[in-house]
Design a protein around this motif. Structure first.
Motif, PDB file in Angstrom:
ATOM      1  N   ARG A  50       1.083  -1.117  -0.147  1.00  0.00           N
ATOM      2  CA  ARG A  50      -0.163  -0.383  -0.259  1.00  0.00           C
ATOM      3  C   ARG A  50       1.036   1.282  -0.077  1.00  0.00           C
ATOM      4  NH1 ARG A  50      -2.608  -3.225   4.277  1.00  0.00           N
ATOM      5  NH2 ARG A  50      -1.328  -1.670   5.530  1.00  0.00           N
ATOM      6  N   PRO A  51       0.265   2.359  -0.489  1.00  0.00           N
ATOM      7  CA  PRO A  51       1.103   3.443  -0.521  1.00  0.00           C
ATOM      8  C   PRO A  51       0.929   3.664   1.094  1.00  0.00           C
ATOM      9  CG  PRO A  51      -0.661   3.320  -2.682  1.00  0.00           C
ATOM     10  CD  PRO A  51      -0.715   2.533  -1.631  1.00  0.00           C
ATOM     11  N   ASP A  52       0.687   4.064   1.589  1.00  0.00           N
ATOM     12  CA  ASP A  52       0.383   4.402   3.022  1.00  0.00           C
ATOM     13  C   ASP A  52       0.047   3.314   3.368  1.00  0.00           C
ATOM     14  OD1 ASP A  52       0.654   5.890   5.279  1.00  0.00           O
ATOM     15  OD2 ASP A  52      -1.020   6.781   5.399  1.00  0.00           O
ATOM     16  N   PRO A  53       1.115   2.576   4.462  1.00  0.00           N
ATOM     17  CA  PRO A  53       1.337   1.179   4.996  1.00  0.00           C
ATOM     18  C   PRO A  53       0.369   1.276   6.422  1.00  0.00           C
ATOM     19  CG  PRO A  53       3.316   1.590   4.623  1.00  0.00           C
ATOM     20  CD  PRO A  53       2.399   2.687   3.882  1.00  0.00           C
ATOM     21  N   LYS A  59     -10.096   2.672  -1.575  1.00  0.00           N
ATOM     22  CA  LYS A  59      -9.983   2.990  -3.119  1.00  0.00           C
ATOM     23  C   LYS A  59      -8.836   4.259  -3.261  1.00  0.00           C
ATOM     24  CE  LYS A  59     -14.686   2.275  -4.051  1.00  0.00           C
ATOM     25  NZ  LYS A  59     -16.059   2.719  -4.643  1.00  0.00           N
ATOM     26  N   ARG A  60      -8.082   4.884  -2.227  1.00  0.00           N
ATOM     27  CA  ARG A  60      -7.352   5.642  -1.968  1.00  0.00           C
ATOM     28  C   ARG A  60      -6.302   5.212  -1.693  1.00  0.00           C
ATOM     29  NH1 ARG A  60      -9.522  11.431  -0.859  1.00  0.00           N
ATOM     30  NH2 ARG A  60     -11.302  11.574  -2.047  1.00  0.00           N
ATOM     31  N   ASN A  61      -5.738   4.240  -0.819  1.00  0.00           N
ATOM     32  CA  ASN A  61      -4.416   3.731  -0.771  1.00  0.00           C
ATOM     33  C   ASN A  61      -4.537   1.846  -1.024  1.00  0.00           C
ATOM     34  OD1 ASN A  61      -2.342   3.513   0.606  1.00  0.00           O
ATOM     35  ND2 ASN A  61      -3.476   3.216   2.601  1.00  0.00           N
ATOM     36  N   LEU A  62      -5.161   1.883  -2.419  1.00  0.00           N
ATOM     37  CA  LEU A  62      -4.628   0.775  -3.592  1.00  0.00           C
ATOM     38  C   LEU A  62      -3.509  -0.215  -3.070  1.00  0.00           C
ATOM     39  CD1 LEU A  62      -7.586   0.678  -6.206  1.00  0.00           C
ATOM     40  CD2 LEU A  62      -7.570  -0.841  -4.152  1.00  0.00           C
ATOM     41  N   PRO A  63      -3.437  -1.568  -3.058  1.00  0.00           N
ATOM     42  CA  PRO A  63      -2.136  -2.581  -2.966  1.00  0.00           C
ATOM     43  C   PRO A  63      -1.847  -1.899  -4.578  1.00  0.00           C
ATOM     44  CG  PRO A  63      -3.115  -3.434  -1.910  1.00  0.00           C
ATOM     45  CD  PRO A  63      -4.396  -2.214  -2.935  1.00  0.00           C
ATOM     46  N   VAL A  64      -0.421  -1.806  -4.620  1.00  0.00           N
ATOM     47  CA  VAL A  64       0.786  -1.509  -6.022  1.00  0.00           C
ATOM     48  C   VAL A  64       1.300  -2.309  -6.258  1.00  0.00           C
ATOM     49  CG1 VAL A  64      -0.581   0.363  -6.585  1.00  0.00           C
ATOM     50  CG2 VAL A  64       2.017   0.231  -4.976  1.00  0.00           C
ATOM     51  N   ALA A  65       2.269  -3.115  -6.936  1.00  0.00           N
ATOM     52  CA  ALA A  65       2.987  -4.812  -7.673  1.00  0.00           C
ATOM     53  C   ALA A  65       4.291  -4.037  -6.411  1.00  0.00           C
ATOM     54  CB  ALA A  65       3.251  -4.590  -8.405  1.00  0.00           C
ATOM     55  N   TYR A  66       5.112  -4.862  -5.939  1.00  0.00           N
ATOM     56  CA  TYR A  66       6.375  -4.370  -5.151  1.00  0.00           C
ATOM     57  C   TYR A  66       6.767  -4.466  -6.103  1.00  0.00           C
ATOM     58  CZ  TYR A  66      10.139  -4.998  -2.852  1.00  0.00           C
ATOM     59  OH  TYR A  66      11.702  -5.555  -2.871  1.00  0.00           O
TER      60      TYR A  66
END
Length: 106
Positions: A50-53, A59-66
Motif C-alpha cells: 500500500r502507498p501508505d502502509p 480505494k485511495r490506498n490500493l496495494p500496488v505491485a512490489y
C-alpha cells in the motif's frame, strides 16, 4: 563367463528420462516460484504494498505491485517471445492480396 557391468548396458530413452528427473528432484526445502507480468487483483491484495502502509487498504490506498517486470523487459531478456513480432493485421493482408491480384492480371 562374461563380465558385464552397468556401464555396458544400453539405456533406453525412458531410462535416461527417469534418471534426469530423479537427478533434478529437489529437497523438501526447495521452492519454485513463478512470476507473471499481469498480477491479478487478489495477488496484489495479498502481496502488494500500500502507498501508505499505516492506513488500511481502500480505494485511495490500493496495494500496488512490489516490482514491475514489464513484458518488454522479459522479451529483451529472452524469457518470453514477442508475439507481435510477425503480426500483420487483416487490413494489411487484404491490401497485399489486392495488390498481388493486380500484379498477376498485368
Amino acid at each position: 563367463m562374461t563380465d558385464e557391468t552397468d556401464d555396458d548396458t544400453e539405456l533406453s530413452s525412458e531410462d535416461i528420462l527417469d534418471a534426469t528427473i530423479a537427478a533434478r528432484r529437489g529437497s523438501a526445502n526447495l521452492s519454485y516460484y513463478a512470476f507473471t507480468a499481469t498480477p491479478k487483483p487478489k495477488t496484489l491484495e495479498l502481496f502488494g504494498r500500500r502507498p501508505d502502509p499505516e492506513q488500511p487498504a481502500s480505494k485511495r490506498n490500493l496495494p500496488v505491485a512490489y516490482h514491475i517486470y514489464s513484458m518488454r523487459q522479459a522479451i529483451e531478456e529472452g524469457f518470453i517471445l514477442d508475439v507481435l513480432k510477425n503480426y500483420t493485421n487483416y487490413k494489411v493482408i487484404y491490401q497485399l492480396k489486392q495488390s498481388s491480384k493486380l500484379m498477376t492480371k498485368r
